[in-house]
Design a protein around this motif. Structure first.
Motif, PDB file in Angstrom:
ATOM      1  N   LEU A   1      22.521  27.180  -6.794  1.00 21.50           N
ATOM      2  CA  LEU A   1      22.809  27.986  -7.976  1.00 21.50           C
ATOM      3  C   LEU A   1      22.662  29.471  -7.669  1.00 21.50           C
ATOM      4  CD1 LEU A   1      23.052  28.570 -11.015  1.00 21.50           C
ATOM      5  CD2 LEU A   1      20.668  27.947 -11.271  1.00 21.50           C
ATOM      6  N   ARG A   2      21.547  29.812  -7.031  1.00 15.43           N
ATOM      7  CA  ARG A   2      21.312  31.213  -6.714  1.00 15.43           C
ATOM      8  C   ARG A   2      22.401  31.724  -5.789  1.00 15.43           C
ATOM      9  NH1 ARG A   2      15.482  32.323  -6.766  1.00 15.43           N
ATOM     10  NH2 ARG A   2      15.708  33.321  -4.770  1.00 15.43           N
ATOM     11  N   GLU A   3      22.744  30.889  -4.818  1.00 18.19           N
ATOM     12  CA  GLU A   3      23.759  31.271  -3.850  1.00 18.19           C
ATOM     13  C   GLU A   3      25.078  31.560  -4.549  1.00 18.19           C
ATOM     14  OE1 GLU A   3      25.824  31.829  -0.367  1.00 18.19           O
ATOM     15  OE2 GLU A   3      23.700  31.917  -0.851  1.00 18.19           O
TER      16      GLU A   3
ATOM     17  N   VAL B   1       5.707  39.510 -11.500  1.00 19.51           N
ATOM     18  CA  VAL B   1       5.819  40.367 -10.304  1.00 19.51           C
ATOM     19  C   VAL B   1       6.669  39.709  -9.218  1.00 19.51           C
ATOM     20  CG1 VAL B   1       3.654  41.687 -10.414  1.00 19.51           C
ATOM     21  CG2 VAL B   1       3.663  39.388  -9.438  1.00 19.51           C
ATOM     22  N   GLY B   2       7.098  40.534  -8.272  1.00 23.44           N
ATOM     23  CA  GLY B   2       7.732  40.037  -7.051  1.00 23.44           C
ATOM     24  C   GLY B   2       9.112  39.441  -7.269  1.00 23.44           C
ATOM     25  N   GLY B   3       9.341  38.279  -6.632  1.00 23.27           N
ATOM     26  CA  GLY B   3      10.664  37.647  -6.626  1.00 23.27           C
ATOM     27  C   GLY B   3      11.311  37.488  -7.996  1.00 23.27           C
TER      28      GLY B   3
ATOM     29  N   PHE C   1      10.964  37.365   9.389  1.00 17.64           N
ATOM     30  CA  PHE C   1      11.777  36.248   8.920  1.00 17.64           C
ATOM     31  C   PHE C   1      12.135  36.432   7.448  1.00 17.64           C
ATOM     32  CE2 PHE C   1      10.493  33.632  12.580  1.00 17.64           C
ATOM     33  CZ  PHE C   1      11.671  32.957  12.796  1.00 17.64           C
ATOM     34  N   ARG C   2      11.148  36.905   6.686  1.00 16.40           N
ATOM     35  CA  ARG C   2      11.396  37.095   5.255  1.00 16.40           C
ATOM     36  C   ARG C   2      12.518  38.119   5.033  1.00 16.40           C
ATOM     37  NH1 ARG C   2       7.583  35.095   1.794  1.00 16.40           N
ATOM     38  NH2 ARG C   2       8.051  36.671   0.226  1.00 16.40           N
ATOM     39  N   ALA C   3      12.503  39.186   5.839  1.00 23.00           N
ATOM     40  CA  ALA C   3      13.534  40.225   5.695  1.00 23.00           C
ATOM     41  C   ALA C   3      14.918  39.609   5.885  1.00 23.00           C
ATOM     42  CB  ALA C   3      13.298  41.332   6.725  1.00 23.00           C
TER      43      ALA C   3
ATOM     44  N   ALA D   1      15.213  32.775 -11.555  1.00 24.96           N
ATOM     45  CA  ALA D   1      14.081  32.859 -10.623  1.00 24.96           C
ATOM     46  C   ALA D   1      13.799  31.487 -10.036  1.00 24.96           C
ATOM     47  CB  ALA D   1      12.859  33.365 -11.364  1.00 24.96           C
ATOM     48  N   ASN D   2      13.232  31.497  -8.861  1.00 25.44           N
ATOM     49  CA  ASN D   2      12.827  30.264  -8.203  1.00 25.44           C
ATOM     50  C   ASN D   2      11.460  29.852  -8.742  1.00 25.44           C
ATOM     51  OD1 ASN D   2      12.806  28.204  -6.425  1.00 25.44           O
ATOM     52  ND2 ASN D   2      12.980  29.444  -4.579  1.00 25.44           N
ATOM     53  N   ASP D   3      10.449  30.640  -8.396  1.00 20.94           N
ATOM     54  CA  ASP D   3       9.090  30.397  -8.888  1.00 20.94           C
ATOM     55  C   ASP D   3       8.646  31.605  -9.695  1.00 20.94           C
ATOM     56  OD1 ASP D   3       8.727  27.972  -7.518  1.00 20.94           O
ATOM     57  OD2 ASP D   3       8.437  29.101  -5.658  1.00 20.94           O
ATOM     58  N   LEU D   4       7.671  31.384 -10.571  1.00 19.91           N
ATOM     59  CA  LEU D   4       7.126  32.500 -11.345  1.00 19.91           C
ATOM     60  C   LEU D   4       5.803  32.952 -10.744  1.00 19.91           C
ATOM     61  CD1 LEU D   4       7.692  31.674 -15.109  1.00 19.91           C
ATOM     62  CD2 LEU D   4       9.075  33.050 -13.551  1.00 19.91           C
ATOM     63  N   ASP D   5       5.636  34.251 -10.590  1.00 14.35           N
ATOM     64  CA  ASP D   5       4.375  34.820 -10.120  1.00 14.35           C
ATOM     65  C   ASP D   5       3.925  35.859 -11.130  1.00 14.35           C
ATOM     66  OD1 ASP D   5       4.181  33.583  -7.504  1.00 14.35           O
ATOM     67  OD2 ASP D   5       5.948  34.763  -6.993  1.00 14.35           O
ATOM     68  N   PHE D   6       2.667  35.726 -11.566  1.00 11.39           N
ATOM     69  CA  PHE D   6       2.099  36.707 -12.495  1.00 11.39           C
ATOM     70  C   PHE D   6       0.881  37.358 -11.865  1.00 11.39           C
ATOM     71  CE2 PHE D   6       4.210  33.578 -15.175  1.00 11.39           C
ATOM     72  CZ  PHE D   6       4.949  34.389 -16.028  1.00 11.39           C
TER      73      PHE D   6
ATOM     74  N   VAL E   1      11.044  39.201 -10.662  1.00 13.36           N
ATOM     75  CA  VAL E   1      11.511  40.483 -11.214  1.00 13.36           C
ATOM     76  C   VAL E   1      12.793  40.896 -10.471  1.00 13.36           C
ATOM     77  CG1 VAL E   1      10.924  42.891 -11.675  1.00 13.36           C
ATOM     78  CG2 VAL E   1       9.138  41.129 -11.765  1.00 13.36           C
ATOM     79  N   ARG E   2      12.740  40.774  -9.154  1.00  7.82           N
ATOM     80  CA  ARG E   2      13.943  41.058  -8.351  1.00  7.82           C
ATOM     81  C   ARG E   2      15.123  40.223  -8.866  1.00  7.82           C
ATOM     82  NH1 ARG E   2      12.710  37.971  -3.650  1.00  7.82           N
ATOM     83  NH2 ARG E   2      13.758  36.343  -4.825  1.00  7.82           N
ATOM     84  N   ASP E   3      14.875  38.928  -9.092  1.00  8.69           N
ATOM     85  CA  ASP E   3      15.956  38.047  -9.521  1.00  8.69           C
ATOM     86  C   ASP E   3      16.428  38.391 -10.938  1.00  8.69           C
ATOM     87  OD1 ASP E   3      15.937  36.782  -7.083  1.00  8.69           O
ATOM     88  OD2 ASP E   3      14.610  35.167  -7.715  1.00  8.69           O
TER      89      ASP E   3
ATOM     90  N   VAL F   1      12.176  45.628  -2.800  1.00 10.06           N
ATOM     91  CA  VAL F   1      12.825  44.812  -3.839  1.00 10.06           C
ATOM     92  C   VAL F   1      11.887  43.734  -4.379  1.00 10.06           C
ATOM     93  CG1 VAL F   1      15.176  45.227  -2.979  1.00 10.06           C
ATOM     94  CG2 VAL F   1      13.900  43.223  -2.163  1.00 10.06           C
ATOM     95  N   ASN F   2      10.805  43.468  -3.646  1.00  8.27           N
ATOM     96  CA  ASN F   2       9.818  42.477  -4.109  1.00  8.27           C
ATOM     97  C   ASN F   2       8.561  43.156  -4.642  1.00  8.27           C
ATOM     98  OD1 ASN F   2      11.387  40.345  -3.360  1.00  8.27           O
ATOM     99  ND2 ASN F   2      10.342  39.946  -1.432  1.00  8.27           N
ATOM    100  N   ALA F   3       8.609  44.472  -4.813  1.00  5.61           N
ATOM    101  CA  ALA F   3       7.401  45.211  -5.193  1.00  5.61           C
ATOM    102  C   ALA F   3       7.566  45.828  -6.577  1.00  5.61           C
ATOM    103  CB  ALA F   3       7.105  46.285  -4.155  1.00  5.61           C
TER     104      ALA F   3
END
Ligand code: ATP
Length: 491
Positions: free
Chosen positions: A13-15, A118-120, A255-257, A131-136, A122-124, A210-212
């Motif tokens: 889906l994201r792709e 925060v992070g992914g 790798f993440r980059a 979003a894939n996962d939620l981070d607070f 928000v970027r998404d 972009v993840n900050a």
């Protein structure tokens, strides 16, 4: 080795959305971008909607995405979103995630709780993809907050008070709630030392601009908190580290980059590429444990564009930094356009150019689990025996003997990756048909026919199987005739 269906669907889906939207808009020439963006979005909507419905993806996610597309709210490289509707974010989430999101949102509003997405995610949200996962992040006691939310929602929570982290386990989702923290690296490549801190410090410790970013959970459409230029990097489709020693502190970020670059269709900035090359040349990859590298491979294998990421990692010399023999991307290129790929396909593509000794070293370096190590080893074996399998007058029974005991995933992947049609066809035929062939007669039948109990039963059964595979016997009568022939030959 295969991602759970939910994650595979999300990855696709994201792709779809990222390629359909960001790709189309970004490729338009600057001066026609604004006027064309709407049309591109409409056609992307049609293609995307059909595909998404076909995938059985969460309807909320589809509606949320289409709503963003139709109001022109999707961030284009020219117009990144700076205010994000919390209702739209919630609309793209699964049931369990929505419950946690809404509970935290209520608490943030009613109690003035300093809690942020925060992070992914928000970027998404800025990109307009689910979003894939939620981070607070909470400025305060995150484990205590997570425990309260879990009690309200009657779900499980795993808390680590010492680290100030908690995971809310709800339905099929796991939501991270952590105390804002500062990190420092006692030595390059080591795990960081952490201490509770401010939101600013928490964003500054992250991997890429972009993840900050953070999103407060108050109001209808709060403004994205973006102290490191994440929005502008999204606009410019750039992956940029937060500081120039970022990769030395944590080489797994290399790798993440690549993973974000290829997933989002972005470019790693030239400064960040220089930092990456410097980190590799300085040998920092050597200090990372096999388990940490392997986890990065695993994350890449779960992405729908994994082959591109691995090719890019080879191009940048990153895989060679993990092991010098991982430097040939040709087999990976064969996977372009293939669907339903699993970790074994990527492992096999990496293994094909390796010698058996290199394969052993790679397995050890990455501390591969037994099933992955088997795929690597047997793919290399298959390369060695390929002339025997693809020869013009090779008997089926000989092919089956050569393949006996080799890993099915390695065989399937080698068939997929082979450029030699005869080899690929025989491997596929082996898995589909030949491997299942058995003689009609059983050991009991042979004993009734006078074959003495013992090793001879097994030997005759093997001979029967070979004869059946090679088309020398077709039915039970033929098998019985052959057994009698063998018995009289032996007596
Ligand atoms: P994905 O869409 O792949 O889930 P994500 O951005 O949510 O992407 P995670 O691996 O879940 O990625 O990490 C969550 C956040 O934690 C990241 O967005 C980033 O801000 C931060 N992070 C994760 N790993 C690192 C790291 N190695 N160094 C610094 N920050 C990291």
């Amino acid at each position: 080795m295969v991602l759970p269906p939910k994650f595979r669907r999300l990855a696709v889906l994201r792709e779809l959305i990222v390629t359909a939207h960001v790709g189309i808009v970004a490729r338009a020439p600057q001066d026609v971008k604004a006027s064309n963006a709407g049309n591109s979005c409409v056609s992307a909507q049609r293609v995307g909607l059909l595909a998404l419905l076909g995938l059985g993806v969460n309807h909320n996610a589809i509606i949320w995405t289409l709503a963003l597309l139709s109001i022109g709210g999707i961030p284009t490289p020219d117009t990144p979103l700076t205010f994000i509707s919390l209702d739209r974010v919630a609309g793209g989430l699964s049931g369990g995630q929505v419950a946690v999101f809404n509970s935290l949102r209520r608490r943030a509003t009613a109690q003035g709780l300093p809690v942020y997405l925060v992070g992914g995610p928000v970027r998404d949200a800025v990109l307009g993809v689910p979003a894939n996962d939620l981070d607070f992040v909470l400025i305060g006691d995150a484990p205590a907050l997570a425990a309260e939310v879990a009690e309200e929602l009657a779900c499980k929570v795993i808390v680590h008070p010492r680290f100030g982290t908690a995971i809310i386990d709800i339905e099929d989702d796991r939501v991270d709630v952590v105390t804002a923290r500062k990190e420092s690296y006692p030595s390059p490549g080591s795990l960081p030392e952490v201490s509770a801190s401010s939101l600013e410090d928490d964003l500054a410790r992250r991997d890429f601009s972009v993840n900050a970013m953070a999103l407060p959970l108050v109001g209808d459409s709060p403004e994205v908190i973006d102290p490191h230029g994440g929005l502008s990097d999204i606009a410019n489709r750039t992956i940029r580290t937060m500081y120039s020693d970022s990769f030395t502190d944590d080489p797994t970020r290399m790798f993440r980059a690549i993973r974000y670059e290829q997933r989002l269709g972005f470019q790693i900035s030239s400064d960040t590429v220089s930092d990456l090359r410097r980190t590799i040349v300085s040998g920092y990859a050597d200090v990372v444990s096999g388990d940490r590298w392997r986890q990065e491979f695993q994350k890449i294998f779960g992405e729908s564009q994994a082959f591109k990421m691995l090719i890019r990692a080879i191009g940048l010399g990153l895989l060679a930094a993990v092991h010098p023999a991982l430097c040939d991307s040709r087999p990976l290129a064969i996977l372009a356009g293939e669907n339903g790929l699993a970790a074994s396909d990527y492992l096999a593509a990496l293994a094909i150019p390796l010698s058996p000794a290199d394969g052993e070293q790679v397995s050890r370096r990455l501390n591969l689990p037994a099933d992955w190590a088997r795929v690597l080893r047997d793919t290399i074996v298959l390369q060695d025996i390929s002339p025997l399998i693809s020869g013009p007058s090779v008997k089926v029974s000989a092919v089956c003997s050569a393949l006996e005991g080799l890993d099915d995933n390695a065989i399937a992947a080698s068939a997929r990756l082979s450029q030699e049609p005869q080899f690929a066809a025989r491997l596929a035929r082996y898995l589909e048909v030949w491997k299942q062939v058995r003689p009609r007669l059983t050991g009991d039948d042979l004993r009734t026919m006078g074959v003495p109990t013992g090793s001879m039963v097994g030997e005759i059964l093997r001979e029967l199987l070979s004869a059946k595979l090679d088309g020398l016997v077709g039915n039970e009568e033929g098998e019985r005739a052959l057994v009698n022939q063998i018995i009289s030959r032996g007596s």
